[in-house]
Design an enzyme around this catalytic site. Structure first.
Site, PDB file in Angstrom:
ATOM      1  CE  LYS A  55      -3.971   2.109   0.304  1.00 59.25           C
ATOM      2  NZ  LYS A  55      -3.521   2.927  -0.858  1.00 59.25           N
ATOM      3  CE  LYS A  79       3.413   7.101   6.227  1.00 53.83           C
ATOM      4  NZ  LYS A  79       3.074   8.087   5.159  1.00 53.83           N
ATOM      5  CE  LYS A  91       4.963   7.525  -1.384  1.00 50.68           C
ATOM      6  NZ  LYS A  91       4.319   7.823  -0.084  1.00 50.68           N
ATOM      7  CB  THR A 175      -2.808  13.634   5.262  1.00 50.73           C
ATOM      8  OG1 THR A 175      -2.985  12.622   4.264  1.00 50.73           O
ATOM      9  CG2 THR A 175      -1.366  13.668   5.706  1.00 50.73           C
ATOM     10  CG  ASN A 204      -4.473  16.836   0.555  1.00 54.43           C
ATOM     11  OD1 ASN A 204      -4.281  16.428   1.700  1.00 54.43           O
ATOM     12  ND2 ASN A 204      -5.647  16.678  -0.039  1.00 54.43           N
ATOM     13  CB  SER A 328      -5.859   4.783   1.866  1.00 49.26           C
ATOM     14  OG  SER A 328      -5.607   5.872   1.016  1.00 49.26           O
TER      15      SER A 328
HETATM   16  N1  GLU Z   1       0.780   9.098   0.017  1.00 49.09           N
HETATM   17  C1  GLU Z   1       0.242   8.985   1.349  1.00 49.09           C
HETATM   18  C2  GLU Z   1       1.335   8.580   2.327  1.00 49.09           C
HETATM   19  O1  GLU Z   1       2.500   8.804   2.086  1.00 49.09           O
HETATM   20  C3  GLU Z   1      -0.985   8.081   1.389  1.00 49.09           C
HETATM   21  C4  GLU Z   1      -0.752   6.671   0.987  1.00 49.09           C
HETATM   22  C5  GLU Z   1      -2.023   5.844   0.852  1.00 49.09           C
HETATM   23  O2  GLU Z   1      -3.100   6.351   1.121  1.00 49.09           O
HETATM   24  O3  GLU Z   1      -1.886   4.695   0.468  1.00 49.09           O
HETATM   25  O4  GLU Z   1       1.067   8.115   3.395  1.00 49.09           O
END
Ligand code: GLU
Length: 393
Positions: A55, A79, A91, A175, A204, A328
């Site tokens: 994810k 995370k 990623k 976030t 954002n 998410s």
């Molecule tokens: N890009 C965001 C992060 O770095 C969200 C990632 C997601 O929702 O999968 O946490």
């Protein structure tokens, strides 16, 4: 500090001697996207899936490179474990400057990305989302392309979508909302009242946290974006600042212009832009009590140690900005079940999840005697290690 050094440090911090399984990603996928005769390098890095499907977001940025995406994928793994959602870490990125491209070209890049990585993405395999300079519209094009290729309806293969095509209420502000829950709780614990706040970055995460804090009565004294900074000692009106940015393309020029916001005295400093914004030099100069990392990796390791010595608490990215991936996950659950939640349900769940993680870290931080990031990593690493052991013996 690179991943290898981080793993060494974590072996020391956690007392777990074999964290080798986390020292490199499971899979590194690269592709060259050809759009209008131009070539762009693209990545999808699948770091670890011991706790669930890969994810993490996809960023479109000129500085994207393999090392960066790998580190970001590693952080996603930590995370998701820290907030204890059943997902792993990955990623994606494209080395591109979307500010120089038409909307039509960006759509082509988004579709080409999915065509290149179609076989390794999927609702139970690897689920992308927005990141720096990508947004719900880009997620819509990616979902559309995936469903066209695979002749299916599979909204849960990507998150951060618009509501009309399976997005979740609360995902756009998630976030920042997760950051707000951490800030409120930290202010209570630290006895910080009438806090004065600086926000670096007005995308954002930055604009939403400024707005949420402003609405709750915090005083936002300075904000910056990639073009400049604006300052008001009595506090900025964030509603008007958001309109100013919409009209002028920058926060600059709204109130008093400044060259730099990092050395201004404040109670809370929120880096919400890119990696490595707060280096050792800046860490020596900041005049704040609390730093909340809404961006990924804004404080360098040397700076982090210096801030700890200076008694400035840093709530690390893997916790402070985890609200995004947490919602998410809620979006993915709603897509899989076909049952949709209202905004209050989403935000209540998010609050419980964030506070549980924050309080667990804080309790360990108080007994561990190291910095706050080490405590957060310890909790995440222990979960990852036991999932890995259960699978591989
Ligand atoms: N890009 C965001 C992060 O770095 C969200 C990632 C997601 O929702 O999968 O946490």
């Amino acid at each position: 500090m690179d991943i290898q050094q981080t793993i060494k440090r974590l072996e020391q911090v956690t007392g777990i001697s074999n964290l080798n399984f986390l020292s490199k990603p499971n899979h590194v996928h690269t592709a060259t996207l050809v759009v209008n005769g131009n070539e762009y390098v693209a990545y999808r890095i699948q770091y670890n899936n011991d706790r669930g499907p890969y994810k993490g977001g996809i960023r479109f940025h000129p500085m994207v490179n393999r090392t960066e995406v790998e580190l970001l994928a590693f952080w996603m793994t930590i995370k998701t474990a820290l907030v204890d959602i059943p997902m792993g870490g990955g990623k994606g990125g494209v080395t591109i400057d979307p500010k120089l491209l038409s909307e039509e070209s960006i759509q082509k890049v988004a579709r080409e990305y999915v065509r290149s990585f179609n076989n390794i993405l999927g609702v139970n395999i690897d689920i992308p989302a927005p990141d720096v300079y990508t947004n719900p519209q880009i997620m819509s094009f990616m979902l559309d392309e995936y469903e066209l290729i695979n002749n299916c309806s599979e909204p849960g293969m990507i998150t951060g979508k618009p509501l009309e095509i399976g997005g979740s209420l609360g995902r756009d502000t998630a976030t920042a909302m997760g950051g707000l829950f951490c800030i409120d709780e930290a202010c209570d614990r630290l006895g910080l009242k009438d806090a004065r706040v600086i926000v670096q970055g007005f995308g954002n995460a930055g604009s939403n946290i400024a707005k949420l804090l402003y609405d709750k009565g915090y005083t936002i004294i300075a904000v910056s974006d990639s073009k400049g900074c604006t300052f008001s000692d009595s506090g900025l009106n964030i509603d008007l600042l958001i309109s100013h940015k919409q009209i002028n393309g920058t926060v600059k020029g709204y109130a008093e212009d400044l060259d730099n916001i990092f050395s201004l005295p404040c109670d809370i400093l929120i880096p919400a832009a890119l990696e490595n914004s707060i280096n050792l030099d800046i860490a020596k100069k900041v005049q704040t009590k609390l730093i909340v990392e809404l961006a990924n990796g804004p404080v360098t390791t040397e700076a982090d140690d210096m801030l700890h010595e200076r008694n400035i608490l840093v709530i690390p990215d893997i916790l402070a900005n985890a609200g995004g991936v947490t919602v998410s996950y809620y979006e993915w659950v709603q897509n899989k079940t076909g049952l949709y939640w209202d905004a209050t349900q989403v935000n209540n769940k998010l609050k419980l999840c964030m506070l549980k993680a924050l309080n667990t870290v804080w309790d360990l931080y108080e007994v561990q005697g190291r910095n706050f990031r080490d405590a957060a990593y310890t909790i995440a690493i222990k979960r990852l290690y036991s999932a890995h052991k259960l699978r591989k013996g």
